[in-house]
Design a protein around this motif. Structure first.
Motif, short mmCIF file in Angstrom:
data_model
loop_
_atom_site.label_atom_id
_atom_site.label_comp_id
_atom_site.label_asym_id
_atom_site.label_seq_id
_atom_site.Cartn_x
_atom_site.Cartn_y
_atom_site.Cartn_z
N ILE A 1 -6.41 -3.27 -13.82
CA ILE A 1 -7.16 -2.52 -13.13
C ILE A 1 -8.15 -1.79 -13.84
O ILE A 1 -9.06 -1.12 -13.52
CB ILE A 1 -6.40 -1.90 -11.83
CG1 ILE A 1 -5.97 -2.75 -10.72
CG2 ILE A 1 -7.26 -0.90 -10.97
CD1 ILE A 1 -4.90 -2.43 -9.92
N LYS A 2 -7.16 -0.79 -14.75
CA LYS A 2 -7.81 0.06 -15.83
C LYS A 2 -8.84 -0.70 -16.52
O LYS A 2 -9.93 -0.12 -16.91
CB LYS A 2 -6.76 0.91 -16.59
CG LYS A 2 -5.90 1.91 -16.24
CD LYS A 2 -4.88 2.35 -17.24
CE LYS A 2 -4.17 3.54 -16.68
NZ LYS A 2 -3.22 3.81 -17.65
N ASP B 1 0.67 -1.33 0.00
CA ASP B 1 0.03 -0.10 -0.05
C ASP B 1 0.86 1.36 -0.02
O ASP B 1 0.42 2.07 -0.71
CB ASP B 1 -0.79 -0.04 1.27
CG ASP B 1 -1.90 -1.10 1.10
OD1 ASP B 1 -2.13 -1.53 -0.07
OD2 ASP B 1 -2.68 -1.37 2.07
N ILE C 1 -0.51 -5.39 -13.79
CA ILE C 1 -1.77 -5.22 -12.64
C ILE C 1 -2.14 -3.77 -12.96
O ILE C 1 -3.48 -3.75 -13.08
CB ILE C 1 -1.37 -5.34 -11.00
CG1 ILE C 1 -0.67 -6.67 -11.05
CG2 ILE C 1 -2.23 -5.20 -10.41
CD1 ILE C 1 0.70 -6.69 -10.82
N LYS C 2 -1.53 -2.80 -13.20
CA LYS C 2 -1.93 -1.36 -13.46
C LYS C 2 -2.83 -1.33 -14.69
O LYS C 2 -4.12 -0.88 -14.35
CB LYS C 2 -0.86 -0.54 -13.89
CG LYS C 2 -1.06 0.89 -13.91
CD LYS C 2 0.08 1.81 -14.06
CE LYS C 2 -0.17 3.23 -14.29
NZ LYS C 2 1.15 4.01 -14.62
N TYR D 1 -5.02 -10.65 -9.57
CA TYR D 1 -3.87 -10.22 -8.87
C TYR D 1 -4.70 -10.41 -7.33
O TYR D 1 -5.71 -10.48 -7.14
CB TYR D 1 -3.65 -8.84 -9.25
CG TYR D 1 -4.92 -7.60 -9.03
CD1 TYR D 1 -5.27 -7.08 -8.10
CD2 TYR D 1 -5.56 -7.57 -10.43
CE1 TYR D 1 -6.19 -6.35 -7.88
CE2 TYR D 1 -6.49 -6.69 -10.43
CZ TYR D 1 -6.89 -6.04 -9.39
OH TYR D 1 -8.21 -5.13 -9.28
N HIS E 1 -0.23 -7.66 -4.43
CA HIS E 1 0.15 -7.30 -5.62
C HIS E 1 0.39 -5.75 -5.80
O HIS E 1 -0.55 -5.24 -5.18
CB HIS E 1 -0.48 -7.92 -6.87
CG HIS E 1 -0.23 -9.36 -7.18
ND1 HIS E 1 -0.81 -10.22 -6.95
CD2 HIS E 1 0.96 -9.71 -8.27
CE1 HIS E 1 -0.28 -11.48 -7.46
NE2 HIS E 1 1.07 -10.98 -8.06
N ARG E 2 1.35 -5.27 -6.38
CA ARG E 2 1.49 -3.75 -6.47
C ARG E 2 0.55 -3.26 -7.70
O ARG E 2 0.83 -3.71 -8.80
CB ARG E 2 2.99 -3.24 -6.65
CG ARG E 2 3.72 -3.85 -5.52
CD ARG E 2 5.11 -3.74 -5.67
NE ARG E 2 6.15 -4.26 -4.59
CZ ARG E 2 7.35 -4.28 -4.70
NH1 ARG E 2 8.16 -3.57 -5.85
NH2 ARG E 2 8.31 -4.83 -3.72
N LYS E 3 -0.39 -2.42 -7.24
CA LYS E 3 -1.21 -1.68 -8.15
C LYS E 3 -0.59 -0.91 -9.13
O LYS E 3 -1.13 -0.50 -10.12
CB LYS E 3 -2.52 -1.51 -7.51
CG LYS E 3 -3.39 -2.41 -6.66
CD LYS E 3 -4.44 -1.95 -5.89
CE LYS E 3 -5.11 -2.98 -5.28
NZ LYS E 3 -4.33 -3.62 -4.11
N THR E 4 0.42 -0.21 -8.72
CA THR E 4 1.04 0.69 -9.69
C THR E 4 2.00 0.15 -10.53
O THR E 4 2.71 0.91 -11.47
CB THR E 4 1.67 1.91 -9.11
OG1 THR E 4 2.68 1.18 -7.83
CG2 THR E 4 0.80 2.71 -8.27
N ASP F 1 2.50 1.74 -3.55
CA ASP F 1 1.33 2.19 -4.45
C ASP F 1 1.09 3.89 -4.13
O ASP F 1 1.01 4.41 -5.12
CB ASP F 1 0.19 1.57 -4.65
CG ASP F 1 0.14 0.03 -5.02
OD1 ASP F 1 1.25 -0.11 -6.08
OD2 ASP F 1 -0.38 -0.78 -4.72
#
Length: 216
Positions: free
Chosen positions: A202-203, A85, A198-199, A187, A191-194, A88
């Motif tokens: 999410i988009k 967290d 994964i980024k 994910y 997992h790192r959302k940035t 990110d």
């Protein structure tokens, strides 16, 4: 045998009358999952370590041997962790630096001088940032092993929580297998959302939700 004299920086500081030298390093800037972990290690003055080298050069078994040796020869060890967290929220560079500050605070002895791997730090302790420091300083090499083994152990534990992702093998790094498993299973909270992919996932989720919402 390493090409660089791993004791050079420490010996120069000892000659100046400095006793408590902390090596600082971190592990886990690159992975797609899991925290970034930093370690600070103050070795006994004049300690000579047989197994310690840059953690990236050592196998998992060699790192475990080195870790035992570090614990025998260390006056103090501090560990700092920045969560997914935090990574990110503030970016990996700042999160790594925060973990380093935290590791220094955890030391039971206040260091007189810091040898830091690559990262310039604003701190009220005299310090030197050394590029590829884990290959040039015994204290930084020791810190790199503590950080890496701590983080690896965390990812092995996470493998039990999320058994579909084989974290015990790749430790969260973006291997071909890991990326395929993310695409297959989605994910996880660690997992790192940035980080990609994964980024983008999410988009895409947001886009689909938005489309579904506009249909009604």
């Amino acid at each position: 045998m390493t090409e660089f004299n791993l004791y050079q920086f420490e010996d120069e500081l000892y000659e100046k009358g400095i006793t408590y030298i902390a090596g600082i390093d971190e592990a886990g800037r690159g992975p797609l999952a899991g925290p970034v972990v930093a370690a600070a290690v103050i070795l006994k003055k004049g300690a000579k370590l047989n197994y310690v080298d840059d953690s990236k050069k050592l196998s998992e078994k060699q790192r475990q041997k080195a870790l035992i040796e570090i614990k025998e020869h260390a006056l103090a060890i501090g560990i700092g962790i920045s969560s997914v967290d935090e990574i990110d929220r503030i970016n990996i560079y700042r999160a790594a630096r925060e973990a380093m500050h935290s590791a220094i605070k955890q030391l039971k002895i206040k260091p007189e001088f810091l040898l830091i791997d690559a990262m310039p730090m604003e701190i009220d302790i005299p310090n030197k940032s050394i590029i590829k420091g884990d290959q040039k300083s015994i204290s930084i090499a020791a810190a790199s092993i503590v950080a890496k083994t701590t983080r690896d152990q965390y990812m092995i534990e996470m493998d039990k929580v999320f058994p579909l992702y084989n974290f015990k093998q790749h430790k969260g790094y973006g291997t071909k297998e890991h990326i395929e498993l993310i695409k297959r299973h989605g994910y996880t909270p660690i997992h790192r959302k940035t980080y990609e992919p994964i980024k983008s996932m999410i988009k895409e989720e947001i886009r689909k939700k938005h489309e579904a919402h506009t249909l009604f």
